[in-house]
Design a protein around this motif. Structure first.
Motif, PDB file in Angstrom:
ATOM      1  N   PRO A  56      26.218  37.223  38.572  1.00 33.17           N
ATOM      2  CA  PRO A  56      25.858  37.134  37.150  1.00 33.17           C
ATOM      3  C   PRO A  56      26.720  37.998  36.231  1.00 33.17           C
ATOM      4  O   PRO A  56      26.848  37.701  35.042  1.00 33.17           O
ATOM      5  CB  PRO A  56      24.399  37.601  37.140  1.00 33.17           C
ATOM      6  CG  PRO A  56      23.880  37.236  38.498  1.00 33.17           C
ATOM      7  CD  PRO A  56      25.030  37.490  39.420  1.00 33.17           C
ATOM      8  N   THR A  57      27.333  39.057  36.779  1.00 37.74           N
ATOM      9  CA  THR A  57      28.136  39.958  35.936  1.00 37.74           C
ATOM     10  C   THR A  57      29.636  39.878  36.189  1.00 37.74           C
ATOM     11  O   THR A  57      30.427  40.309  35.358  1.00 37.74           O
ATOM     12  CB  THR A  57      27.696  41.419  36.141  1.00 37.74           C
ATOM     13  OG1 THR A  57      27.805  41.759  37.536  1.00 37.74           O
ATOM     14  CG2 THR A  57      26.265  41.622  35.679  1.00 37.74           C
ATOM     15  N   ILE A  58      30.040  39.327  37.331  1.00 37.29           N
ATOM     16  CA  ILE A  58      31.464  39.239  37.669  1.00 37.29           C
ATOM     17  C   ILE A  58      31.812  37.803  38.037  1.00 37.29           C
ATOM     18  O   ILE A  58      31.233  37.230  38.954  1.00 37.29           O
ATOM     19  CB  ILE A  58      31.826  40.175  38.836  1.00 37.29           C
ATOM     20  CG1 ILE A  58      31.589  41.641  38.435  1.00 37.29           C
ATOM     21  CG2 ILE A  58      33.277  39.976  39.266  1.00 37.29           C
ATOM     22  CD1 ILE A  58      31.870  42.638  39.529  1.00 37.29           C
ATOM     23  N   LYS A  59      32.770  37.231  37.317  1.00 37.50           N
ATOM     24  CA  LYS A  59      33.205  35.867  37.563  1.00 37.50           C
ATOM     25  C   LYS A  59      34.552  35.871  38.269  1.00 37.50           C
ATOM     26  O   LYS A  59      35.501  36.476  37.811  1.00 37.50           O
ATOM     27  CB  LYS A  59      33.306  35.092  36.237  1.00 37.50           C
ATOM     28  CG  LYS A  59      33.710  33.626  36.427  1.00 37.50           C
ATOM     29  CD  LYS A  59      33.791  32.899  35.092  1.00 37.50           C
ATOM     30  CE  LYS A  59      34.182  31.436  35.279  1.00 37.50           C
ATOM     31  NZ  LYS A  59      34.281  30.726  33.975  1.00 37.50           N
ATOM     32  N   ILE A  60      34.606  35.154  39.393  1.00 38.78           N
ATOM     33  CA  ILE A  60      35.869  35.039  40.132  1.00 38.78           C
ATOM     34  C   ILE A  60      36.732  33.955  39.505  1.00 38.78           C
ATOM     35  O   ILE A  60      36.300  32.816  39.312  1.00 38.78           O
ATOM     36  CB  ILE A  60      35.612  34.683  41.613  1.00 38.78           C
ATOM     37  CG1 ILE A  60      34.743  35.739  42.276  1.00 38.78           C
ATOM     38  CG2 ILE A  60      36.944  34.524  42.357  1.00 38.78           C
ATOM     39  CD1 ILE A  60      35.374  37.119  42.330  1.00 38.78           C
ATOM     40  N   ILE A  61      37.957  34.331  39.157  1.00 34.74           N
ATOM     41  CA  ILE A  61      38.933  33.397  38.611  1.00 34.74           C
ATOM     42  C   ILE A  61      40.084  33.277  39.604  1.00 34.74           C
ATOM     43  O   ILE A  61      40.720  34.287  39.941  1.00 34.74           O
ATOM     44  CB  ILE A  61      39.488  33.859  37.250  1.00 34.74           C
ATOM     45  CG1 ILE A  61      38.341  34.110  36.257  1.00 34.74           C
ATOM     46  CG2 ILE A  61      40.477  32.861  36.697  1.00 34.74           C
ATOM     47  CD1 ILE A  61      37.590  32.875  35.855  1.00 34.74           C
ATOM     48  N   LEU A  62      40.352  32.061  40.059  1.00 36.63           N
ATOM     49  CA  LEU A  62      41.424  31.843  41.033  1.00 36.63           C
ATOM     50  C   LEU A  62      42.745  31.582  40.334  1.00 36.63           C
ATOM     51  O   LEU A  62      42.819  30.803  39.383  1.00 36.63           O
ATOM     52  CB  LEU A  62      41.089  30.663  41.950  1.00 36.63           C
ATOM     53  CG  LEU A  62      39.889  30.826  42.880  1.00 36.63           C
ATOM     54  CD1 LEU A  62      39.693  29.556  43.690  1.00 36.63           C
ATOM     55  CD2 LEU A  62      40.074  32.040  43.803  1.00 36.63           C
TER      56      LEU A  62
END
Length: 206
Positions: free
Chosen positions: A198-204
């Motif tokens: 909910p607080t950290i979004k993984i971006i590839l």
């Protein structure tokens, strides 16, 4: 619009590093020539990116950045976080506009991946940047022989314990390129949705 200054030398030997000629080589341009070049690009460039290798470990780095900043350029620094004392001074003098911090591996695998004992300095640098509240990103290079999704999940959890909020960038290893270590092809398949919280979004970044 920015230019990149690549600094030779590094205090880590990450097996997946695709800049061996920079890490193991020597610089070819003096600070004076670099400043002269930037002077000729005033009003054409907006920013200067300091990368490497590991730029922050150089003893004359802070005076050099100070001169670049005096010319009116924005400054971005790519770093492995191994020089917290220098980073503290850079932040104190407000010489940095953006930082890209490499999170090489969880503590349990840090030495195996980087061939160094520099995890604690990295953590100190992360703490400094978080406290400074300047724009920055955390990023990790993924090779399936070195890290697992479970490792990445542990790294996300670690960032959460530091109250890090925002994007966490995972860049896939570049197969079929010359690297410091003789690695097999990486199976570049990560479930970014599964790793995101909910607080950290993984971006590839492929």
């Amino acid at each position: 619009m920015a230019c990149i200054l690549w600094f030779a030398g590094c205090n880590m030997r990450c097996l997946y590093c695709y800049n061996p000629e920079i890490v193991q080589g020597k610089g070819t341009i003096s600070f004076e020539k670099a400043i002269s070049f930037l002077l000729s690009r005033k009003n054409l460039l907006d920013a200067v990116v300091f990368s490497g290798g590991e730029c922050v470990m150089h003893k004359n780095f802070i005076p050099f950045v100070t001169e670049v900043k005096k010319l009116g350029f924005l400054v971005k620094i790519d770093t492995n976080g191994s020089s917290p004392e220098a980073m503290q001074e850079l932040l104190f003098q407000q010489l940095v506009n953006y930082v890209a911090l490499d999170f090489k591996a969880p503590k349990s695998k840090f030495k195996a991946v980087t061939k160094s004992d520099l995890y604690e300095p990295f953590e100190k640098t992360l703490d400094l940047i978080l406290k400074a509240k300047i724009p920055f990103e955390v990023r990790t290079t993924f090779h399936s022989d070195l890290l697992t999704e479970e490792d990445l999940a542990a790294m996300v959890h670690f960032l959460e314990t530091k109250n890090y909020v925002g994007n966490y960038y995972i860049q896939y290893f570049r197969n079929n390129v010359n690297t410091l270590g003789k690695l097999e092809r990486s199976n570049n398949k990560i479930d970014s949705k599964k790793l995101s919280t909910p607080t950290i979004k993984i971006i590839l970044r492929e």
